[in-house]
Motif scaffolding. Structure first.
Motif, PDB file in Angstrom:
ATOM      1  N   LEU A 253      -3.929   2.722  -6.161  1.00  0.00           N
ATOM      2  CA  LEU A 253      -5.011   3.700  -6.276  1.00  0.00           C
ATOM      3  C   LEU A 253      -4.949   4.627  -5.071  1.00  0.00           C
ATOM      4  CD1 LEU A 253      -7.839   1.174  -7.131  1.00  0.00           C
ATOM      5  CD2 LEU A 253      -6.672   2.638  -8.736  1.00  0.00           C
ATOM      6  N   VAL A 254      -4.999   5.934  -5.310  1.00  0.00           N
ATOM      7  CA  VAL A 254      -5.007   6.900  -4.212  1.00  0.00           C
ATOM      8  C   VAL A 254      -6.358   7.607  -4.229  1.00  0.00           C
ATOM      9  CG1 VAL A 254      -3.871   8.887  -3.198  1.00  0.00           C
ATOM     10  CG2 VAL A 254      -2.526   7.241  -4.436  1.00  0.00           C
ATOM     11  N   PRO A 255      -7.317   7.203  -3.355  1.00  0.00           N
ATOM     12  CA  PRO A 255      -8.631   7.816  -3.379  1.00  0.00           C
ATOM     13  C   PRO A 255      -8.636   9.190  -2.730  1.00  0.00           C
ATOM     14  CG  PRO A 255      -8.540   6.196  -1.661  1.00  0.00           C
ATOM     15  CD  PRO A 255      -7.207   6.169  -2.327  1.00  0.00           C
ATOM     16  N   GLY A 256      -9.706   9.943  -2.985  1.00  0.00           N
ATOM     17  CA  GLY A 256      -9.852  11.276  -2.395  1.00  0.00           C
ATOM     18  C   GLY A 256     -10.191  12.277  -3.465  1.00  0.00           C
ATOM     19  N   CYS A 257     -10.913  13.335  -3.067  1.00  0.00           N
ATOM     20  CA  CYS A 257     -11.295  14.335  -4.068  1.00  0.00           C
ATOM     21  C   CYS A 257     -11.096  15.724  -3.489  1.00  0.00           C
ATOM     22  CB  CYS A 257     -12.737  14.135  -4.517  1.00  0.00           C
ATOM     23  SG  CYS A 257     -13.175  15.260  -5.839  1.00  0.00           S
ATOM     24  N   PRO A 258      -9.914  16.294  -3.516  1.00  0.00           N
ATOM     25  CA  PRO A 258      -8.666  15.675  -3.955  1.00  0.00           C
ATOM     26  C   PRO A 258      -8.023  14.894  -2.809  1.00  0.00           C
ATOM     27  CG  PRO A 258      -8.263  17.931  -3.333  1.00  0.00           C
ATOM     28  CD  PRO A 258      -9.726  17.707  -3.139  1.00  0.00           C
ATOM     29  N   PRO A 259      -7.107  13.949  -3.107  1.00  0.00           N
ATOM     30  CA  PRO A 259      -6.359  13.296  -2.033  1.00  0.00           C
ATOM     31  C   PRO A 259      -5.403  14.287  -1.391  1.00  0.00           C
ATOM     32  CG  PRO A 259      -5.553  12.584  -4.161  1.00  0.00           C
ATOM     33  CD  PRO A 259      -6.752  13.418  -4.425  1.00  0.00           C
ATOM     34  N   ARG A 260      -5.258  14.177  -0.067  1.00  0.00           N
ATOM     35  CA  ARG A 260      -4.324  15.095   0.591  1.00  0.00           C
ATOM     36  C   ARG A 260      -2.885  14.677   0.274  1.00  0.00           C
ATOM     37  NH1 ARG A 260      -5.292  18.821   3.781  1.00  0.00           N
ATOM     38  NH2 ARG A 260      -3.331  18.552   4.915  1.00  0.00           N
ATOM     39  N   PRO A 261      -1.935  15.633   0.396  1.00  0.00           N
ATOM     40  CA  PRO A 261      -0.543  15.275   0.093  1.00  0.00           C
ATOM     41  C   PRO A 261      -0.055  14.067   0.880  1.00  0.00           C
ATOM     42  CG  PRO A 261      -0.727  17.632   0.320  1.00  0.00           C
ATOM     43  CD  PRO A 261      -2.075  17.076   0.614  1.00  0.00           C
ATOM     44  N   GLU A 262      -0.521  13.914   2.152  1.00  0.00           N
ATOM     45  CA  GLU A 262      -0.098  12.764   2.943  1.00  0.00           C
ATOM     46  C   GLU A 262      -0.480  11.462   2.251  1.00  0.00           C
ATOM     47  OE1 GLU A 262      -1.733  15.360   4.190  1.00  0.00           O
ATOM     48  OE2 GLU A 262      -1.282  15.708   6.312  1.00  0.00           O
ATOM     49  N   SER A 263      -1.715  11.404   1.711  1.00  0.00           N
ATOM     50  CA  SER A 263      -2.142  10.151   1.092  1.00  0.00           C
ATOM     51  C   SER A 263      -1.440   9.927  -0.238  1.00  0.00           C
ATOM     52  CB  SER A 263      -3.659  10.121   0.931  1.00  0.00           C
ATOM     53  OG  SER A 263      -4.102  11.320   0.386  1.00  0.00           O
ATOM     54  N   ILE A 264      -1.113  11.017  -0.945  1.00  0.00           N
ATOM     55  CA  ILE A 264      -0.334  10.843  -2.184  1.00  0.00           C
ATOM     56  C   ILE A 264       1.037  10.268  -1.845  1.00  0.00           C
ATOM     57  CG2 ILE A 264       0.703  12.000  -4.158  1.00  0.00           C
ATOM     58  CD1 ILE A 264      -1.510  13.975  -4.140  1.00  0.00           C
ATOM     59  N   ILE A 265       1.647  10.793  -0.752  1.00  0.00           N
ATOM     60  CA  ILE A 265       2.972  10.304  -0.363  1.00  0.00           C
ATOM     61  C   ILE A 265       2.885   8.829   0.018  1.00  0.00           C
ATOM     62  CG2 ILE A 265       4.793  10.510   1.370  1.00  0.00           C
ATOM     63  CD1 ILE A 265       4.177  13.531   1.402  1.00  0.00           C
ATOM     64  N   GLN A 266       1.802   8.448   0.747  1.00  0.00           N
ATOM     65  CA  GLN A 266       1.667   7.033   1.104  1.00  0.00           C
ATOM     66  C   GLN A 266       1.487   6.169  -0.142  1.00  0.00           C
ATOM     67  OE1 GLN A 266      -1.641   5.714   3.393  1.00  0.00           O
ATOM     68  NE2 GLN A 266      -0.530   3.916   4.097  1.00  0.00           N
ATOM     69  N   GLY A 267       0.728   6.687  -1.110  1.00  0.00           N
ATOM     70  CA  GLY A 267       0.554   5.958  -2.363  1.00  0.00           C
ATOM     71  C   GLY A 267       1.880   5.746  -3.069  1.00  0.00           C
ATOM     72  N   ILE A 268       2.731   6.791  -3.077  1.00  0.00           N
ATOM     73  CA  ILE A 268       4.038   6.660  -3.728  1.00  0.00           C
ATOM     74  C   ILE A 268       4.884   5.625  -2.999  1.00  0.00           C
ATOM     75  CG2 ILE A 268       6.171   7.877  -4.213  1.00  0.00           C
ATOM     76  CD1 ILE A 268       4.422  10.381  -4.677  1.00  0.00           C
ATOM     77  N   MET A 269       4.795   5.618  -1.646  1.00  0.00           N
ATOM     78  CA  MET A 269       5.581   4.651  -0.878  1.00  0.00           C
ATOM     79  C   MET A 269       5.118   3.220  -1.169  1.00  0.00           C
ATOM     80  SD  MET A 269       7.933   6.027   0.782  1.00  0.00           S
ATOM     81  CE  MET A 269       8.368   7.670   0.337  1.00  0.00           C
ATOM     82  N   LEU A 270       3.790   3.021  -1.314  1.00  0.00           N
ATOM     83  CA  LEU A 270       3.279   1.691  -1.664  1.00  0.00           C
ATOM     84  C   LEU A 270       3.742   1.286  -3.060  1.00  0.00           C
ATOM     85  CD1 LEU A 270      -0.363   1.891  -0.293  1.00  0.00           C
ATOM     86  CD2 LEU A 270       1.489   0.521   0.607  1.00  0.00           C
ATOM     87  N   ALA A 271       3.760   2.280  -3.969  1.00  0.00           N
ATOM     88  CA  ALA A 271       4.227   1.999  -5.329  1.00  0.00           C
ATOM     89  C   ALA A 271       5.689   1.579  -5.328  1.00  0.00           C
ATOM     90  CB  ALA A 271       4.027   3.222  -6.208  1.00  0.00           C
ATOM     91  N   LEU A 272       6.471   2.184  -4.416  1.00  0.00           N
ATOM     92  CA  LEU A 272       7.895   1.849  -4.333  1.00  0.00           C
ATOM     93  C   LEU A 272       8.084   0.398  -3.928  1.00  0.00           C
ATOM     94  CD1 LEU A 272       9.675   4.906  -2.765  1.00  0.00           C
ATOM     95  CD2 LEU A 272       9.659   4.092  -5.078  1.00  0.00           C
ATOM     96  N   GLU A 273       7.217  -0.092  -2.994  1.00  0.00           N
ATOM     97  CA  GLU A 273       7.282  -1.497  -2.586  1.00  0.00           C
ATOM     98  C   GLU A 273       7.164  -2.412  -3.801  1.00  0.00           C
ATOM     99  OE1 GLU A 273       7.069  -3.045   0.779  1.00  0.00           O
ATOM    100  OE2 GLU A 273       8.074  -1.146   1.212  1.00  0.00           O
ATOM    101  N   LYS A 274       6.240  -2.030  -4.725  1.00  0.00           N
ATOM    102  CA  LYS A 274       6.047  -2.849  -5.928  1.00  0.00           C
ATOM    103  C   LYS A 274       7.205  -2.692  -6.899  1.00  0.00           C
ATOM    104  CE  LYS A 274       1.188  -3.587  -6.065  1.00  0.00           C
ATOM    105  NZ  LYS A 274       0.045  -3.736  -6.951  1.00  0.00           N
TER     106      LYS A 274
END
Lengths: 147, 334
Positions: free
Chosen positions: A122-143
């Motif tokens: 889950l990437v929270p934020g309204c809207p989430p900043r690009p940095e947090s989207i990138i971190q979300g993608i990196m966490l998804a990669l771990e999975k």
């Protein structure tokens, strides 16, 4: 950290499919910024594909209105395994501004997205900043690496 | 032609592997250069030290990672597709391309290229790739796939004419249909890029159409018709298609260098010296193609067809006329 060739390839070249499920379009603009010069995600080999059959990561933005809900599920099933799903923005997580009162739920909202498809990050934020989207993608990669 | 020796069999098995890795480097260059021209970074050549633990040291082999990742995924078959054709057509393209890679000389080294009709064989095998894509797209029973196949067929008619005429005008000048002989003719004299620039330009433009780079990526127009013939492909079958595309870049560039730049041979230098010049020339040609790819919008299919007839076909035909005139006026040169 040592990785096998399979895990390495999986972690090094994720392709993203962006599903726009309603919402105000602001998350989509922030996602576009991730692939623009400043945050260029292609540095890490990440590409935006507009075809679910080619993608590894399913990124949903928006509250998923009732009309879109079954289609969202169908598109998610079109991604070949292994795959992960990211819910990006407050709307996708809780319904956001479209679902302000839990006692009086919005009649048009079929979401939150977690009710429709299995979400991994889950990437929270309204809207989430690009940095947090990138971190979300990196966490998804771990999975994704261990699927 | 003498019987094939063990060395020639070994080299023809080894050449496809070499051209596959060349194709991966060219593919990386296309992505990197187009990113730089869009003021992005592109896949890192050297990953910053702080990120090396999670992201690896280099992304030079990014296309290879894509292919391995796709090979490890499941491939879904659409329920409405013609399954046998849908599943087999990427493999047909793969076989065509591997055999063509064995015929294409890498830096003048190829035993099969000295076969008398090797140029014709390469051109026919390269024709097999769009045919397989058309079959696969039509068999996928998806509207995008069918539209993509139709466009692929139309574009193939357009780019195949200048490609073949340009290749044969070079064959006319060298008085041979063997790629090895064409290289040898250039090695002692000037490269055909200088003797017949019209055919060279026509050939380069035809290659851009064949590789589906930007002004002519009509069949695979992303955003417009999703991914054209490859729309329904995913997982392992898509990996095969990516491998075919990787091979195709290496073969087209290798053929251009063999026909117009003497396969990297420089007069007065050893044959071994052709390896670095071959690499350099290959990277340069891909650089030019990538610049065209990045700086141009996409043609509509009818515009692409008309443009191909109007410019490269006319150029190729004048190249052929020039080749005959050259043979007539300078018979001692050939």
């Amino acid at each position: 950290m040592r990785l096998g060739l399979k895990e390495k390839a999986r972690a090094y070249s994720p392709w993203i499919f962006h599903a726009h499920a309603g919402g105000c379009n602001n998350c989509d603009i922030e996602l576009a910024a991730c692939f623009a010069p400043r945050f260029d995600l292609e540095r890490m080999g990440i590409q935006l594909r507009n075809n679910p059959r080619h993608a590894d990561i399913f990124l949903v933005t928006g509250p998923a209105p009732k009309q879109i809900a079954p289609i969202l599920r169908r598109v998610y099933d079109q991604l070949p395994n292994p795959k992960v799903a990211i819910a990006c923005g407050s709307c996708a997580i809780t319904g956001g501004v479209y679902n302000r009162d839990d006692k009086k739920p919005n009649y048009a909202i079929g979401g939150p997205v977690e009710k429709l498809i299995p979400i991994d990050v889950l990437v929270p934020g309204c809207p989430p900043r690009p940095e947090s989207i990138i971190q979300g993608i990196m966490l998804a990669l771990e999975k994704l690496r261990h699927r | 032609m003498e019987l094939p020796s063990t060395i020639s069999i070994a080299s023809s098995l080894f050449l496809p592997i070499v051209s596959f890795f060349l194709g991966i480097i060219y593919g990386y260059e296309i992505r990197k250069v187009s990113a730089r021209l869009q003021s992005r970074r592109g896949p890192w050549l050297l990953v910053p030290k702080s990120l090396r633990g999670t992201l690896g040291v280099t992304r030079l082999f990014q296309p290879l990672y894509d292919i391995i990742k796709l090979l490890c995924k499941e491939s879904l078959l659409p329920s409405t597709s013609t399954k046998g054709l849908f599943r087999s057509s990427p493999y047909i393209a793969l076989i065509c391309v591997i055999v063509a890679a064995a015929f294409t000389p890498v830096a003048t080294y190829s035993h099969l290229a000295s076969f008398e009709l090797s140029l014709v064989v390469i051109l026919y095998l390269l024709l097999g790739v769009p045919f397989a894509f058309i079959l696969g797209g039509a068999a996928s029973a998806s509207p995008w796939g069918v539209i993509g196949s139709q466009r692929e067929a139309e574009l193939m008619l357009a780019y195949e004419t200048p490609l073949v005429i340009a290749a044969f005008s070079i064959a006319t000048m060298a008085d041979s249909l063997s790629v090895q002989k064409i290289i040898d003719v250039q090695a002692t004299r000037l490269p055909f890029l200088l003797l017949n620039p019209l055919a060279a330009v026509a050939f380069l433009v035809a290659i851009i159409g064949k590789l589906h780079l930007k002004p002519f990526d009509v069949p695979e127009a992303e955003v417009e018709i999703v991914a054209g013939p490859v729309t329904e492909y995913g997982g392992r079958l898509l990996a095969i298609i990516e491998i075919v595309k990787t091979f195709l870049i290496a073969i087209c560039v290798g053929l251009f260098i063999a026909l117009f730049l003497a396969g990297g041979l420089v007069p007065g230098y050893d044959k071994l010296f052709s390896i670095p010049t071959f690499l350099l020339e290959g990277l340069l040609i891909v650089l030019v193609m990538t610049m065209i790819h990045t700086l141009n919008p996409r043609f509509r299919i009818d515009q692409a067809l008309i443009w191909y007839v109007r410019v490269p076909t006319i150029l190729a035909i004048s190249g052929l006329v020039w080749a005959y005139a050259f043979r007539h006026f300078f018979p001692a040169f050939i």
